[in-house]
Design a protein around this motif. Structure first.
Motif, PDB file in Angstrom:
ATOM      1  N   TRP A 192      -4.066  -4.367 -15.522  1.00 45.19           N
ATOM      2  CA  TRP A 192      -3.738  -5.572 -14.762  1.00 45.19           C
ATOM      3  C   TRP A 192      -2.323  -5.468 -14.188  1.00 45.19           C
ATOM      4  CZ3 TRP A 192      -6.488  -9.401 -12.837  1.00 45.19           C
ATOM      5  CH2 TRP A 192      -5.835 -10.576 -12.433  1.00 45.19           C
ATOM      6  N   GLY A 193      -1.395  -4.943 -14.971  1.00 49.49           N
ATOM      7  CA  GLY A 193      -0.030  -4.803 -14.486  1.00 49.49           C
ATOM      8  C   GLY A 193       0.108  -3.775 -13.383  1.00 49.49           C
ATOM      9  N   ALA A 194      -0.802  -2.798 -13.346  1.00 44.24           N
ATOM     10  CA  ALA A 194      -0.714  -1.746 -12.331  1.00 44.24           C
ATOM     11  C   ALA A 194      -1.100  -2.248 -10.942  1.00 44.24           C
ATOM     12  CB  ALA A 194      -1.611  -0.572 -12.719  1.00 44.24           C
ATOM     13  N   ILE A 195      -1.802  -3.370 -10.867  1.00 47.96           N
ATOM     14  CA  ILE A 195      -2.282  -3.864  -9.577  1.00 47.96           C
ATOM     15  C   ILE A 195      -1.132  -4.139  -8.619  1.00 47.96           C
ATOM     16  CG2 ILE A 195      -3.472  -5.777  -8.431  1.00 47.96           C
ATOM     17  CD1 ILE A 195      -5.290  -6.000 -10.842  1.00 47.96           C
ATOM     18  N   ILE A 196      -0.080  -4.768  -9.124  1.00 54.15           N
ATOM     19  CA  ILE A 196       1.039  -5.128  -8.236  1.00 54.15           C
ATOM     20  C   ILE A 196       1.762  -3.876  -7.733  1.00 54.15           C
ATOM     21  CG2 ILE A 196       2.736  -5.387 -10.115  1.00 54.15           C
ATOM     22  CD1 ILE A 196       3.856  -7.783  -8.521  1.00 54.15           C
ATOM     23  N   TYR A 197       1.816  -2.823  -8.566  1.00 53.02           N
ATOM     24  CA  TYR A 197       2.474  -1.589  -8.127  1.00 53.02           C
ATOM     25  C   TYR A 197       1.591  -0.817  -7.146  1.00 53.02           C
ATOM     26  CZ  TYR A 197       5.553  -2.704 -11.994  1.00 53.02           C
ATOM     27  OH  TYR A 197       6.426  -3.340 -12.836  1.00 53.02           O
ATOM     28  N   LEU A 198       0.280  -0.889  -7.337  1.00 51.48           N
ATOM     29  CA  LEU A 198      -0.629  -0.277  -6.363  1.00 51.48           C
ATOM     30  C   LEU A 198      -0.502  -0.970  -5.006  1.00 51.48           C
ATOM     31  CD1 LEU A 198      -3.805   0.222  -8.581  1.00 51.48           C
ATOM     32  CD2 LEU A 198      -2.412   2.028  -7.564  1.00 51.48           C
ATOM     33  N   ILE A 235       9.821  -2.846  -8.779  1.00 51.12           N
ATOM     34  CA  ILE A 235      10.097  -2.513 -10.182  1.00 51.12           C
ATOM     35  C   ILE A 235      11.254  -3.347 -10.709  1.00 51.12           C
ATOM     36  CG2 ILE A 235      10.899  -0.685 -11.739  1.00 51.12           C
ATOM     37  CD1 ILE A 235       9.396   1.319  -9.994  1.00 51.12           C
ATOM     38  N   ILE A 236      12.309  -3.487  -9.914  1.00 45.66           N
ATOM     39  CA  ILE A 236      13.492  -4.234 -10.351  1.00 45.66           C
ATOM     40  C   ILE A 236      13.156  -5.710 -10.560  1.00 45.66           C
ATOM     41  CG2 ILE A 236      15.788  -5.023  -9.654  1.00 45.66           C
ATOM     42  CD1 ILE A 236      16.163  -2.322  -8.259  1.00 45.66           C
ATOM     43  N   ILE A 237      12.405  -6.295  -9.625  1.00 46.23           N
ATOM     44  CA  ILE A 237      12.030  -7.708  -9.749  1.00 46.23           C
ATOM     45  C   ILE A 237      11.194  -7.930 -11.006  1.00 46.23           C
ATOM     46  CG2 ILE A 237      10.663  -9.571  -8.745  1.00 46.23           C
ATOM     47  CD1 ILE A 237      13.339  -9.175  -7.384  1.00 46.23           C
ATOM     48  N   MET A 238      10.216  -7.062 -11.238  1.00 48.09           N
ATOM     49  CA  MET A 238       9.362  -7.202 -12.424  1.00 48.09           C
ATOM     50  C   MET A 238      10.154  -6.995 -13.699  1.00 48.09           C
ATOM     51  SD  MET A 238       6.543  -8.050 -11.099  1.00 48.09           S
ATOM     52  CE  MET A 238       5.526  -8.033 -12.575  1.00 48.09           C
ATOM     53  N   LEU A 239      11.116  -6.071 -13.663  1.00 49.67           N
ATOM     54  CA  LEU A 239      11.956  -5.834 -14.838  1.00 49.67           C
ATOM     55  C   LEU A 239      12.857  -7.028 -15.119  1.00 49.67           C
ATOM     56  CD1 LEU A 239      12.873  -3.906 -17.071  1.00 49.67           C
ATOM     57  CD2 LEU A 239      14.531  -2.930 -15.473  1.00 49.67           C
ATOM     58  N   LEU A 240      13.374  -7.644 -14.065  1.00 46.46           N
ATOM     59  CA  LEU A 240      14.194  -8.842 -14.238  1.00 46.46           C
ATOM     60  C   LEU A 240      13.401  -9.955 -14.914  1.00 46.46           C
ATOM     61  CD1 LEU A 240      16.231  -9.085 -10.900  1.00 46.46           C
ATOM     62  CD2 LEU A 240      17.146  -8.717 -13.187  1.00 46.46           C
ATOM     63  N   LEU A 241      12.162 -10.132 -14.487  1.00 45.89           N
ATOM     64  CA  LEU A 241      11.324 -11.173 -15.078  1.00 45.89           C
ATOM     65  C   LEU A 241      11.052 -10.885 -16.551  1.00 45.89           C
ATOM     66  CD1 LEU A 241       8.773 -11.716 -12.165  1.00 45.89           C
ATOM     67  CD2 LEU A 241      10.647 -13.227 -12.840  1.00 45.89           C
ATOM     68  N   ARG A 242      10.868  -9.614 -16.898  1.00 51.62           N
ATOM     69  CA  ARG A 242      10.623  -9.254 -18.292  1.00 51.62           C
ATOM     70  C   ARG A 242      11.885  -9.433 -19.128  1.00 51.62           C
ATOM     71  NH1 ARG A 242       6.258  -5.998 -19.745  1.00 51.62           N
ATOM     72  NH2 ARG A 242       7.137  -6.223 -21.848  1.00 51.62           N
TER      73      ARG A 242
END
Length: 317
Positions: A192-198, A235-242
């Motif tokens: 599910w998490g890979a969808i946004i990177y795809l 990647i940076i945006i998703m990492l910030l949220l985490r």
């Protein structure tokens, strides 16, 4: 000779601009109304309940009728900071959260990169479908499966003698809880998490790959110098949220998996709040702990966002 039209000034001008904007974008404003109502009802209205963290809350008296706690309303915070459980649940929360980020955050990125290299569209779609199907399995079912597989008669415990370990329930051993929690989370959410990177990979200009191949770059160097920079902002945006939710370890999965024998490594802030609030009816105390958790997360998201803006010029706001 040009004729100048008079424009409304002051408040009338602003009002006219707002009305014109509402008329032109009426459909967009209608679409956003449910979202605004959702946040007003379920995000902002419950903030009123934070008052009980500073009071000795009694359901019979209500929030406003309950007496203020001692020490200028800070009694429950002081009690929590001075308790035996404070350092334990803070340590467990940080360890579980950082371990999940360390191993769980790169997993969807790696899967997306691997899927991006697959030439067969049919096999790619099949692999992607299989990988994100666990996301739709109920968390209760997932935790039941984990309990079954790690019990005394589970197939995972059957492998322990092969490594010279005694065959015991894995979830009764403190040292196994964090690996089980993290690995099961990766299995459930990697697809599910890979969808946004795809989706981000599809936005990379294919001419960059052509230029890289002309310069003699192989697949590995194309990944390093074209693919990863192309999705770096995502990647940076998703990492910030985490990182901004480091202190938020979901209590549902913790409660479904832990037991008193592993509280020392499995008990986190959210599960502690659940126990104190719903099991022991210490509403004000649990509200104080939850408010502390929210404030820490708020500070962390602002701090990491500022650091990201300075280092990479990518930020949430």
């Amino acid at each position: 000779m040009s004729v100048k039209t008079k424009r409304p000034k002051g408040g009338d001008g602003r009002k006219a601009v707002i009305l014109r904007d509402l008329k032109m974008n009426r459909d967009a404003y209608l679409l956003i109304i449910p979202v605004v109502l959702f946040y007003l009802l379920f995000a902002y209205k419950p903030m009123y309940g934070m008052l009980i963290a500073f009071k000795n809350y009694s359901p019979a008296r209500g929030i406003l009728g309950s007496e203020w706690a001692a020490s200028f309303g800070m009694e429950h915070f002081i009690s929590f900071f001075g308790s035996y459980y404070f350092l334990r649940i803070l340590r467990n929360t940080v360890i579980i959260s950082l371990t999940s980020i360390l191993f769980g955050f790169p997993a969807p990125i790696l899967l997306a990169l691997l899927l991006n290299e697959i030439k067969s569209e049919r096999f790619k779609r099949l692999t992607q479908t299989i990988s994100y199907m666990p996301h739709f399995i109920s968390l209760v079912v997932v935790c039941s499966m984990i309990n079954m597989f790690t019990s005394n008669t589970g197939f995972l415990t059957a492998l322990m003698p092969l490594f010279g370990q005694e065959r015991v329930s894995l979830l009764s051993q403190q040292q196994y809880f964090v690996p089980i929690y993290v690995l099961s989370g990766i299995w459930q959410e990697i697809g599910w998490g890979a969808i946004i990177y795809l989706a981000a990979l599809t936005g990379i200009d294919q001419e960059l790959y052509e230029a890289a191949r002309i310069d003699g770059a192989g697949r590995w160097k194309q990944t390093l110098y074209v693919t990863l920079p192309g999705i770096s902002s995502t990647i940076i945006i998703m990492l910030l949220l985490r990182l901004g939710s480091v202190m938020n370890v979901g209590f549902e999965k913790i409660i479904l998996l832990y037991n008193p024998s592993i509280y020392e490594t499995a008990d986190v802030i959210s599960s502690f709040v659940y126990r104190k609030g719903l099991n022991e009816f210490q509403w004000s105390y649990s509200a104080a702990v939850g408010l502390f958790n929210s404030v820490v997360n708020f500070v962390l998201i602002i701090l990491f966002n500022r650091l990201s803006r300075k280092a990479s010029e990518v930020s949430l706001w």
